[in-house]
Scaffold this active site. Sequence first.
Site, mmCIF file in Angstrom:
data_model
loop_
_atom_site.group_PDB
_atom_site.id
_atom_site.type_symbol
_atom_site.label_atom_id
_atom_site.label_comp_id
_atom_site.label_asym_id
_atom_site.label_seq_id
_atom_site.Cartn_x
_atom_site.Cartn_y
_atom_site.Cartn_z
ATOM 1 N N PHE A 74 -9.653 4.290 -18.610
ATOM 2 C CA PHE A 74 -9.438 3.015 -19.281
ATOM 3 C C PHE A 74 -10.494 2.703 -20.316
ATOM 4 O O PHE A 74 -10.243 1.938 -21.257
ATOM 5 C CB PHE A 74 -9.393 1.880 -18.242
ATOM 6 C CG PHE A 74 -10.737 1.517 -17.673
ATOM 7 C CD1 PHE A 74 -11.597 0.652 -18.337
ATOM 8 C CD2 PHE A 74 -11.161 2.046 -16.457
ATOM 9 C CE1 PHE A 74 -12.838 0.324 -17.812
ATOM 10 C CE2 PHE A 74 -12.391 1.713 -15.924
ATOM 11 C CZ PHE A 74 -13.235 0.856 -16.604
ATOM 12 N N CYS A 105 -19.147 6.119 -19.849
ATOM 13 C CA CYS A 105 -19.719 7.190 -19.040
ATOM 14 C C CYS A 105 -21.051 7.663 -19.597
ATOM 15 O O CYS A 105 -21.799 8.354 -18.923
ATOM 16 C CB CYS A 105 -18.748 8.364 -18.928
ATOM 17 S SG CYS A 105 -18.458 9.217 -20.486
#
Length: 513
Positions: free
Chosen positions: A164, A296
């Site tokens: 997402f 990330c």
Amino acid sequence: MTTTQTTSPAQSEGTVTEITHWIDGAADGGHGERRQDVYNPATGQVTGSLHLGDAEDLEKALQTARRAADVWGETSLSKRMAVLFKFRELVHSHTQELAALITAEHGKVLDDAAGEVARGLEVVEFACAAPQTLKGDYSDQVSTGIDVYSFRQPLGVVAGITPFNFPVMVPLWMAPVAIVTGNAFVLKPSERDPSASVLLAKLWKEAGLPDGVFQVLHGDKEIVDGLLTHELVDGVSFVGSTPIAKYVHETGTRHGKRVQALGGAKNHAVVMPDADLDLAADHLSAAAFGSAGERCMAISVAVAVGEAADGIVEKVGERARNITVGDGTEGSSDMGPLITPASKDRVVRLVGEAEADGAAVVVDGRDLTVSGHEEGFFVGPTVLDRVQETMSAYEQEIFGPVLAVVRVDSLEDAIKVINANPYGNGTAIFTGSGNAARTFQRQVTVGMIGVNVPIPVPAAQHSFGGWKDSLFGDHHIYGPDGVRFYTRGKVITQRWPHQNDESTASMNFPSNG
């Protein structure tokens, strides 16, 4: 910390859009009857109804992809390149439209969303170099009258399962490289912000890509498991959390797929005493709190060495308090909401646990309120000092706007902290010492390293990927590794003797001579 901000009413307030698959070159409502709500995280309102696929939808998409791959894989490279160049122009001209869809469903601010599109475009541009990256090798006269050469061919049908947090960039890390090398690509985007993937499909079609070469199949675990086990799928690319990455790799490889699965991260930035603390604080704040920490490659841990600690905590705290949090469509907002209420609750819980375990809450974003958006999923920038490695806020990937500060005495201690962590995605060091930087970059067990650069996402001509629990599989994503992942090599050994030449066949193993 309490921050208030007045914002305009949400766009299309009260409107719920049907979001369908894209199969065989057209929008497809699918056979599956299940639906899932899609939210605007800034308002908490349902804005979309997503069609979730079932086994029949999966079969249709994969059969279509198989037929398309057979033709597309034999299409000349020049024709494939023409599509890529046109697609690049279309994505560029639709940047703002894509950014608006990202902001509406993910929540990140519009400038950040546009930056995501721009970074994805870099990989499209790398894919446009396919005439160079797909060149084979040729060895003349390796033995008398014998030549050897090699080339690469597409896998066939490949799938991308994407997260997402980057609903445009990560699909663009995968699909352009897969498509230009001759594969058909099936995208399974996140159910939380799926609309941008459908617009990408429309742009591929407008660019002239044949129907079935790029498809979007929405779904949850049922579709994921189908892609990992179906005989028509030759390869799977995945970006997401470490537990799911491990599951994807193990399941896919067990069923004969080539798999690259990128997992989670706990990225550290070391701040040395000789660092420019203002520079470090500026970049740490941007890297920790940009996109609400849902990256990330976000810096979630600052490892402060020696006397740098007090200064960096003070300076980062000042910057955190001055960040404006609000609706991502508002130009004054520096940071938007988290993606779901569950994400918000998780961040609040982990900060509370750290405080209970003895961490100092320097800046507290748990009670943030955005005026007019009380139902939004907001958490403000949070800075935790004196965090210990045994605390849950350190051990777990928070994926929120939280910077944990760990204090150590030396560079050697900092390297030990990083290397003891199970993740190995990205890391950075802020220093004025070339020797410290070189020692750091050689000794840390991490795949991507920044020197005075907080988010070391490689340029598209290199490849993205970490070590340890941040990557499962042998191939990193995009760049040269991407080309290798989506293709298989062939080596040809050939002789063209004169018809009247005497045969040199032998029962012995052949040698070059």
